[in-house]
Design an enzyme around this catalytic site. Structure first.
Site, PDB file in Angstrom:
ATOM      1  N   SER A  95       1.129  -1.014  -0.442  1.00 57.62           N
ATOM      2  CA  SER A  95       0.094   0.217   0.128  1.00 57.62           C
ATOM      3  C   SER A  95       0.803   1.503   0.054  1.00 57.62           C
ATOM      4  O   SER A  95       1.486   1.555  -0.695  1.00 57.62           O
ATOM      5  CB  SER A  95      -0.964   0.203   1.131  1.00 57.62           C
ATOM      6  N   ASP A 223      -8.856  -4.347  -6.480  1.00 59.41           N
ATOM      7  CA  ASP A 223      -7.579  -3.138  -5.128  1.00 59.41           C
ATOM      8  C   ASP A 223      -8.904  -2.268  -5.247  1.00 59.41           C
ATOM      9  O   ASP A 223      -9.011  -1.551  -6.159  1.00 59.41           O
ATOM     10  CB  ASP A 223      -6.886  -2.944  -5.938  1.00 59.41           C
ATOM     11  N   HIS A 252      -7.633  -5.438  -1.837  1.00 60.08           N
ATOM     12  CA  HIS A 252      -5.851  -4.934  -1.216  1.00 60.08           C
ATOM     13  C   HIS A 252      -4.782  -5.464  -0.423  1.00 60.08           C
ATOM     14  O   HIS A 252      -4.279  -5.082  -0.208  1.00 60.08           O
ATOM     15  CB  HIS A 252      -6.657  -3.221  -0.828  1.00 60.08           C
TER      16      HIS A 252
END
Length: 275
Positions: A95, A223, A252
């Protein structure tokens, strides 16, 4: 000792398992070092030295009220690599941790780093700008802030299924979902607010295009936090020497929902997996 000092004296917590070639895991927003257990345990048992740390404001590190920009976070990463005197490192980032790694390399150079893996990275630029018209409008991004900050536990619980894209059949137990939500809550309200703003608004396009180490890019096509068209595929088009892996059903939370596949891709990238 599990603690080291960031560049400004902030006390940061780290975990160090195994021996061998070093792999340093850099967490995204809200999650700390313990969220990497699905990578650190199996990879350390495969002969790698696996190291992770809690970024400032997260987990067992100091919950300071400043330093959530990429320059400071990259300097904290540099402090860890210097503290342990690591060389030939593989940096694995999830991330917004991908932005920390990209900024670390542009700011501190390549002396300690052999390769990087960017997993579900919120890079190169998520915000809409004049020259990034497909980005997300800043007003839409900030519109979520009041609800999220007013009741973080509720907001995170409501969005946890999307994090894993369970609607596409990804099997993540209710207990594991709850565990992840609790991990996301183990950071200060200040850090929770500031790190997502950093990850959203920072333009890393030039720095990503200038990367000079082999790079693995892993992204889920489902995602919702870092849309693949805006992040994974854009990174793959920018980074010069990269291998791009796109998981069709992953969200994600790919390091948990698709841990075995991620680990195999990491092992092959590092050179410990099958030819």
């Amino acid at each position: 000792m599990p603690y080291f000092e960031g560049h400004d004296g902030t006390q940061l917590f780290s975990t160090d398992w195994g021996r061998g070639e070093p792999v340093v895991f850099v967490s995204g927003a809200w999650l700390g070092s313990s969220a990497w257990e699905f990578q650190m345990l199996p990879l350390s048992e495969r002969g790698l030295r696996c190291i992770a740390f809690d970024k400032r404001g997260h987990g067992r590190s100091d919950w300071v009220g400043h330093g959530y920009d990429y320059d400071t976070l990259a300097d904290d990463l540099a402090a860890l690599l210097d503290h342990l005197n690591l060389r030939g490192v593989t940096l694995v980032a999830h991330s917004m941790g991908g932005g920390e790694v990209i900024r670390y390399l542009s700011r501190h150079g390549y002396d300690r780093v052999a390769r990087v893996a960017l997993v579900s990275a919120t890079a190169p630029l998520m915000a809409r700008t004049a020259d990034n018209p497909d980005g997300i409008d800043a007003k839409l991004f900030e519109a979520v802030t009041p609800e999220r900050t007013a009741d973080r536990p509720r907001w995170m619980a409501q969005n946890a299924q999307a994090f894993f894209a369970t609607h596409l059949g990804n099997r993540v137990s209710s207990e594991l979902v709850a565990w992840t939500v609790q991990k996301c809550l183990d950071c200060s309200a200040k850090a929770a607010l500031e790190v997502v703003r950093t990850g959203f608004a920072t333009d890393l396009r030039e720095e990503a295009a200038a990367l000079r180490v082999p790079t693995l890019i892993v992204h889920g096509a489902a995602d919702a936090s870092a849309p693949v068209e805006l992040c994974g595929r854009r990174l793959a088009a920018l980074v010069p020497d990269n291998v791009y892996k796109e998981y069709p059903l992953a969200g994600h939370g790919i390091c948990i929902s698709h841990a075995e596949q991620v680990n195999q891709d990491l092992l092959e990238f590092i050179g410990d997996g099958p030819a």
